[in-house]
Design a protein around this motif. Structure first.
Motif, PDB file in Angstrom:
ATOM      1  N   GLU A 246     -40.851  13.040  13.395  1.00  9.19           N
ATOM      2  CA  GLU A 246     -41.395  14.149  14.164  1.00  9.19           C
ATOM      3  C   GLU A 246     -42.669  13.715  14.878  1.00  9.19           C
ATOM      4  O   GLU A 246     -43.335  12.770  14.437  1.00  9.19           O
ATOM      5  CB  GLU A 246     -41.696  15.343  13.242  1.00  9.19           C
ATOM      6  N   PRO A 247     -43.029  14.386  15.979  1.00  5.91           N
ATOM      7  CA  PRO A 247     -44.269  14.033  16.680  1.00  5.91           C
ATOM      8  C   PRO A 247     -45.493  14.258  15.796  1.00  5.91           C
ATOM      9  O   PRO A 247     -45.535  15.205  14.999  1.00  5.91           O
ATOM     10  CB  PRO A 247     -44.279  14.984  17.887  1.00  5.91           C
ATOM     11  N   SER A 248     -46.479  13.389  15.924  1.00  3.67           N
ATOM     12  CA  SER A 248     -47.735  13.565  15.188  1.00  3.67           C
ATOM     13  C   SER A 248     -48.459  14.807  15.699  1.00  3.67           C
ATOM     14  O   SER A 248     -48.298  15.198  16.862  1.00  3.67           O
ATOM     15  CB  SER A 248     -48.626  12.337  15.376  1.00  3.67           C
ATOM     16  N   PRO A 249     -49.294  15.425  14.869  1.00  5.13           N
ATOM     17  CA  PRO A 249     -50.005  16.647  15.283  1.00  5.13           C
ATOM     18  C   PRO A 249     -51.218  16.348  16.154  1.00  5.13           C
ATOM     19  O   PRO A 249     -52.352  16.702  15.817  1.00  5.13           O
ATOM     20  CB  PRO A 249     -50.393  17.280  13.944  1.00  5.13           C
ATOM     21  N   VAL A 250     -50.974  15.636  17.264  1.00  6.76           N
ATOM     22  CA  VAL A 250     -52.028  15.343  18.242  1.00  6.76           C
ATOM     23  C   VAL A 250     -51.806  16.273  19.429  1.00  6.76           C
ATOM     24  O   VAL A 250     -50.706  16.299  20.000  1.00  6.76           O
ATOM     25  CB  VAL A 250     -51.998  13.866  18.687  1.00  6.76           C
ATOM     26  N   LEU A 251     -52.826  17.020  19.817  1.00  6.05           N
ATOM     27  CA  LEU A 251     -52.661  18.106  20.780  1.00  6.05           C
ATOM     28  C   LEU A 251     -52.795  17.625  22.220  1.00  6.05           C
ATOM     29  O   LEU A 251     -53.681  16.839  22.550  1.00  6.05           O
ATOM     30  CB  LEU A 251     -53.706  19.196  20.520  1.00  6.05           C
ATOM     31  N   GLY A 252     -51.886  18.148  23.059  1.00  2.72           N
ATOM     32  CA  GLY A 252     -52.045  17.953  24.489  1.00  2.72           C
ATOM     33  C   GLY A 252     -53.128  18.885  25.023  1.00  2.72           C
ATOM     34  O   GLY A 252     -53.622  19.764  24.312  1.00  2.72           O
ATOM     35  N   GLN A 253     -53.491  18.697  26.290  1.00  2.00           N
ATOM     36  CA  GLN A 253     -54.500  19.584  26.880  1.00  2.00           C
ATOM     37  C   GLN A 253     -53.974  21.014  26.893  1.00  2.00           C
ATOM     38  O   GLN A 253     -52.856  21.267  27.336  1.00  2.00           O
ATOM     39  CB  GLN A 253     -54.837  19.140  28.295  1.00  2.00           C
ATOM     40  N   PRO A 254     -54.763  21.974  26.396  1.00  2.00           N
ATOM     41  CA  PRO A 254     -54.265  23.357  26.336  1.00  2.00           C
ATOM     42  C   PRO A 254     -54.095  23.968  27.716  1.00  2.00           C
ATOM     43  O   PRO A 254     -54.768  23.578  28.677  1.00  2.00           O
ATOM     44  CB  PRO A 254     -55.350  24.085  25.531  1.00  2.00           C
ATOM     45  N   VAL A 255     -53.193  24.928  27.809  1.00  2.00           N
ATOM     46  CA  VAL A 255     -52.979  25.663  29.052  1.00  2.00           C
ATOM     47  C   VAL A 255     -54.241  26.447  29.388  1.00  2.00           C
ATOM     48  O   VAL A 255     -54.869  27.043  28.511  1.00  2.00           O
ATOM     49  CB  VAL A 255     -51.777  26.615  28.901  1.00  2.00           C
ATOM     50  N   ALA A 256     -54.633  26.422  30.663  1.00  4.58           N
ATOM     51  CA  ALA A 256     -55.846  27.119  31.096  1.00  4.58           C
ATOM     52  C   ALA A 256     -55.763  28.606  30.760  1.00  4.58           C
ATOM     53  O   ALA A 256     -54.737  29.243  30.993  1.00  4.58           O
ATOM     54  CB  ALA A 256     -56.055  26.929  32.593  1.00  4.58           C
ATOM     55  N   GLY A 257     -56.849  29.154  30.202  1.00  2.00           N
ATOM     56  CA  GLY A 257     -56.901  30.565  29.871  1.00  2.00           C
ATOM     57  C   GLY A 257     -56.178  30.936  28.600  1.00  2.00           C
ATOM     58  O   GLY A 257     -56.111  32.118  28.252  1.00  2.00           O
ATOM     59  N   SER A 258     -55.639  29.957  27.872  1.00  2.00           N
ATOM     60  CA  SER A 258     -54.887  30.222  26.641  1.00  2.00           C
ATOM     61  C   SER A 258     -55.844  30.390  25.464  1.00  2.00           C
ATOM     62  O   SER A 258     -57.049  30.161  25.564  1.00  2.00           O
ATOM     63  CB  SER A 258     -53.918  29.075  26.364  1.00  2.00           C
TER      64      SER A 258
END
Length: 475
Positions: A146-158
């Protein structure tokens, strides 16, 4: 073809296990089982004047019948298998269905004590839940990538952006009410976010990564969304919808917008227009936003290719998704995410199998309850087309993903059959509860009314599910 095969195997297996639960407990209670059918139902008649009855008979008739030479004492059960995986049945000796010889009366279902009749009915759904425990445990023992829990850039305004996440952070622990536990993978994090939204609870995250001095704790206010927003767009509103990947171009489809613009596999996107490309998820969002209404918007892409900087003029294709129009370039966007193998020991894997089955069951019940009172959308109901689609996708991803899919459907089958609808096992258990409280069974007149009402509710649910399936496939 894979979708059809995976779908047939999945439903056939789950139906067989469900009916075996009824059969095995009936035999243990001394009830004579006359027929055990999988992927077949005793419907219609080949000699009926009604075309519909003849059609029902044709699609439900068994293609294979046999009687084992060695059977349990007092049993003479005929086993059958049909062609279409839409149902199954266990036919037991029952005076309420047909006359029973006096010498066989002690083997009739209706003559058994209330606790035995309830056990026989409950065995089907319960064995589906036990199967889910086994499947989840096997996945835990074998291990899953499974993918590691490394976050992509969040959606603006989220919600994630408001909480201060920038992208690139690794989530180490998460939990509710201050009780944090280790996050094994990105899918583990998605599961916790789903629980938080449906339960209306805020999720606390412990993260490390770019721009942080050691571990940092922050809160995702998931309670602001509410269960009504538990839909396919939920993770975009949260802002955490994909793991971090490099902003690269993967496979480029021939004759697509990306190919026409000169994009190649392996190109690293540095910027679209004046906006820097930080990671794969953010790059996909930039591409989706490259439209003005229904018209695509041409932009200059700055590309790093073989150590050189290249500027390309890219015009995406405008595609409709639901009520919105988005940009598409017909190419795989983003590199493969960092992967981790999630594997557990014997007892730990079994315990996590029990916990996951319980969590999915509780989540399913809560979601059904919220849909019933209007706090969650009926769009969350899925039918056979969506199940078949997910069966094919999970099978193509490997055995462990297919086992996870089977476990999820097995939980759903178990929980749904325990619903207090007269045509389901849960409805019969409600009859027995009434009998236990009053000392007498439900009258035939009321039984007929309840059966008709239950069938109507079930038909409505099936219609909604089919409508949702078609809408998803077309939209």
């Amino acid at each position: 073809m894979l979708t059809v095969v995976a779908f047939v195997i999945a439903l056939g297996l789950l139906i067989a296990v469900h009916e075996y639960g009824h059969y095995r407990v009936a035999v243990a209670c001394g009830v004579k089982v006359e027929c055990f059918g999988v992927c077949t139902l005793p419907l219609g008649s080949p000699d009926s004047a009604s075309r519909f009855d003849r059609f029902l008979w044709w699609i439900s008739k068994p293609v294979l019948r046999w009687k084992p030479r060695r059977q349990h004492p007092g049993q003479d059960t005929e086993f059958s298998i049909g062609l279409f995986p839409f149902g199954g049945y266990v036919s037991m000796l029952n005076e309420q269905v047909a006359p029973v010889a006096p010498e066989e009366r002690h083997r009739a279902f209706n003559t058994k004590p209330l606790r035995q009749r309830a056990a026989i009915v409950a065995a089907g759904p319960l064995i589906n839940l036990l199967l889910a425990v086994l499947l989840y445990s096997v996945v835990n023992w074998v291990g899953v990538q499974e993918p590691s829990p490394v976050l992509g850039q969040p959606v603006a305004g989220s919600l994630a952006a408001e909480a201060g996440l920038k992208g690139g952070e690794r989530v180490t622990r998460a939990g509710f009410g201050g009780e944090l536990s280790e996050v094994a993978s990105f899918e583990d994090l998605r599961w916790r976010m789903t629980r938080g939204v449906i339960d209306g609870r805020d999720l606390t995250l412990e993260v490390t990564g770019p721009g942080t001095q050691g571990a940092q704790t922050l809160a995702l206010p998931l309670g602001r969304l509410g269960a009504s927003e538990a839909d396919p767009q939920m993770f975009r509103r949260i802002g955490i919808w994909a793991p971090w990947t490099r902003p690269e171009i993967g496979e480029v489809m021939a004759d697509g917008a990306g190919a026409r613009a000169g994009l190649r596999e392996g190109d690293r996107v540095l910027a679209i227009g004046e906006t820097p490309a930080v990671d794969g998820p953010q790059l996909r969002e930039l591409i989706r936003a490259s439209v003005n209404g229904k018209e695509p918007r041409t932009q200059i892409w700055r590309i790093e290719r073989d150590g050189q900087i290249v500027n390309l003029e890219v015009t995406p294709e405008a595609r409709q998704e639901g009520d919105a129009w988005v940009g598409r370039i017909a190419a795989y966007v983003g590199s493969a995410p960092e992967m981790v193998t999630v594997r557990r020991g014997a007892l730990d894997g079994l315990w996590h199998g029990v916990v996951r089955t319980w969590e999915v069951s509780v989540l399913t019940v809560r979601m059904l309850g919220k849909m019933l009172i209007g706090e969650a959308s009926l769009k969350n109901i899925s039918g056979p087309l969506t199940i078949a689609d997910y069966a094919g996708k999970s099978a193509s991803m490997g055995l462990t993903q297919y086992l996870i899919f089977l476990a999820l459907i097995s939980v759903s089958l178990g929980v749904l059959n325990l619903m207090p609808l007269p045509v389901l096992d849960g409805g019969h258990l409600m009859y027995y509860l009434w009998e236990g409280l009053t000392g007498k069974g439900v009258s035939d007149a009321w039984m007929d009314r309840l059966q008709r009402g239950g069938f109507a509710v079930l038909l409505i649910m099936m219609s909604i599910a089919l409508y949702n399936d078609v809408t998803r496939l077309l939209g």
